[in-house]
Design a protein around this motif. Sequence first.
Motif, PDB file in Angstrom:
ATOM      1  N   ASP A  95       5.742   2.562 -12.396  1.00  0.00           N
ATOM      2  CA  ASP A  95       4.288   2.691 -12.301  1.00  0.00           C
ATOM      3  C   ASP A  95       3.653   1.456 -11.671  1.00  0.00           C
ATOM      4  O   ASP A  95       2.660   1.563 -10.936  1.00  0.00           O
ATOM      5  N   ALA A  96       4.235   0.290 -11.945  1.00  0.00           N
ATOM      6  CA  ALA A  96       3.714  -0.949 -11.349  1.00  0.00           C
ATOM      7  C   ALA A  96       3.910  -0.947  -9.844  1.00  0.00           C
ATOM      8  O   ALA A  96       3.014  -1.336  -9.080  1.00  0.00           O
ATOM      9  N   LYS A  97       5.075  -0.495  -9.399  1.00  0.00           N
ATOM     10  CA  LYS A  97       5.349  -0.439  -7.962  1.00  0.00           C
ATOM     11  C   LYS A  97       4.435   0.572  -7.266  1.00  0.00           C
ATOM     12  O   LYS A  97       3.984   0.332  -6.145  1.00  0.00           O
ATOM     13  N   SER A  98       4.162   1.679  -7.928  1.00  0.00           N
ATOM     14  CA  SER A  98       3.239   2.670  -7.387  1.00  0.00           C
ATOM     15  C   SER A  98       1.836   2.086  -7.279  1.00  0.00           C
ATOM     16  O   SER A  98       1.143   2.286  -6.273  1.00  0.00           O
ATOM     17  N   LEU A  99       1.452   1.361  -8.297  1.00  0.00           N
ATOM     18  CA  LEU A  99       0.143   0.699  -8.326  1.00  0.00           C
ATOM     19  C   LEU A  99      -0.009  -0.266  -7.154  1.00  0.00           C
ATOM     20  O   LEU A  99      -1.035  -0.288  -6.459  1.00  0.00           O
ATOM     21  N   ILE A 100       1.020  -1.063  -6.936  1.00  0.00           N
ATOM     22  CA  ILE A 100       0.995  -2.051  -5.852  1.00  0.00           C
ATOM     23  C   ILE A 100       0.917  -1.362  -4.493  1.00  0.00           C
ATOM     24  O   ILE A 100       0.154  -1.778  -3.612  1.00  0.00           O
ATOM     25  N   GLU A 101       1.696  -0.304  -4.332  1.00  0.00           N
ATOM     26  CA  GLU A 101       1.697   0.427  -3.067  1.00  0.00           C
ATOM     27  C   GLU A 101       0.307   0.996  -2.756  1.00  0.00           C
ATOM     28  O   GLU A 101      -0.176   0.899  -1.624  1.00  0.00           O
ATOM     29  N   ILE A 102      -0.331   1.548  -3.772  1.00  0.00           N
ATOM     30  CA  ILE A 102      -1.663   2.127  -3.576  1.00  0.00           C
ATOM     31  C   ILE A 102      -2.690   1.039  -3.264  1.00  0.00           C
ATOM     32  O   ILE A 102      -3.532   1.208  -2.373  1.00  0.00           O
ATOM     33  N   MET A 103      -2.604  -0.084  -3.972  1.00  0.00           N
ATOM     34  CA  MET A 103      -3.568  -1.151  -3.725  1.00  0.00           C
ATOM     35  C   MET A 103      -3.399  -1.731  -2.329  1.00  0.00           C
ATOM     36  O   MET A 103      -4.391  -2.053  -1.657  1.00  0.00           O
ATOM     37  N   ASP A 104      -2.169  -1.849  -1.874  1.00  0.00           N
ATOM     38  CA  ASP A 104      -1.937  -2.341  -0.514  1.00  0.00           C
ATOM     39  C   ASP A 104      -2.566  -1.396   0.516  1.00  0.00           C
ATOM     40  O   ASP A 104      -3.168  -1.841   1.506  1.00  0.00           O
ATOM     41  N   LYS A 105      -2.435  -0.097   0.278  1.00  0.00           N
ATOM     42  CA  LYS A 105      -3.033   0.891   1.180  1.00  0.00           C
ATOM     43  C   LYS A 105      -4.557   0.823   1.110  1.00  0.00           C
ATOM     44  O   LYS A 105      -5.240   0.977   2.123  1.00  0.00           O
ATOM     45  N   ARG A 106      -5.075   0.596  -0.093  1.00  0.00           N
ATOM     46  CA  ARG A 106      -6.530   0.481  -0.267  1.00  0.00           C
ATOM     47  C   ARG A 106      -7.070  -0.712   0.513  1.00  0.00           C
ATOM     48  O   ARG A 106      -8.093  -0.622   1.190  1.00  0.00           O
ATOM     49  N   TYR A 107      -6.365  -1.830   0.415  1.00  0.00           N
ATOM     50  CA  TYR A 107      -6.808  -3.042   1.106  1.00  0.00           C
ATOM     51  C   TYR A 107      -6.741  -2.844   2.622  1.00  0.00           C
ATOM     52  O   TYR A 107      -7.641  -3.259   3.356  1.00  0.00           O
ATOM     53  N   GLU A 108      -5.692  -2.183   3.081  1.00  0.00           N
ATOM     54  CA  GLU A 108      -5.563  -1.893   4.510  1.00  0.00           C
ATOM     55  C   GLU A 108      -6.695  -0.967   4.965  1.00  0.00           C
ATOM     56  O   GLU A 108      -7.276  -1.155   6.034  1.00  0.00           O
TER      57      GLU A 108
END
Length: 223
Positions: free
Chosen positions: A130-143
């Motif tokens: 879940d943490a890795k999923s969270l990070i992936e989504i936040m990276d996409k959000r920032y992009e």
Amino acid sequence: MLRKYRLGIISLFFCFLMVGLAGCQFGGSPAEKMYDHLEEAVALEDQFREQQEPLAKAEKKEQDIYNEIVALSMEEFDKIEKLSKEAEENAEQRLEYLKKEKESIDEAYEEFEEVKDLTEDLETDAAKKDAKSLIEIMDKRYEAYGKLHKEYKAAVEQDQELYSSLQDKELTLEQLQEQIKVVNEKYGKVAKHKESFNKFTSEFNEAKKAFYESAELNVNYGE
């Protein structure tokens, strides 16, 4: 006459906001440290949130000025010139709000990145996933925000070009129509990237809740 030609799109910039939590104090385990960084990132977006209302008001004011301009004839060029200068100044203020907004997003993301080195130390595979999923989504959000910011800034600058051109008595109808087309195309891109940013923000909020549950953090959700 200018009354037939309208700007068409000045899109309100309200976006979904990251949900913050209240009433919890952690800081020991990797999961608790991640919680602290995540909620601090939310807090650092306060300035981003604070820019939304004045930015929307500035957009509305600018649209009202533009509507007033297009209702005038060339016999009232002095009024057109005065209003166009006012609209230019208003657009400059929007760029200032946008600058503060980006500073807030950048600071929040920098804080968020602190969680990345903590994920492998989490106690369960479910929490790690879940943490890795969270990070992936936040990276996409920032992009997505980066693209949104770039297009919105470019759109405002094209607005300024439009207002400047309206102060030229030699402006042709063809030139005016072309500039309006450019402006509207820019705001079309803004709308597209805003939708993407909002989507990833919503997904991030859900992913964060899922992570808190899998990490067995007993959090209180603020209203």
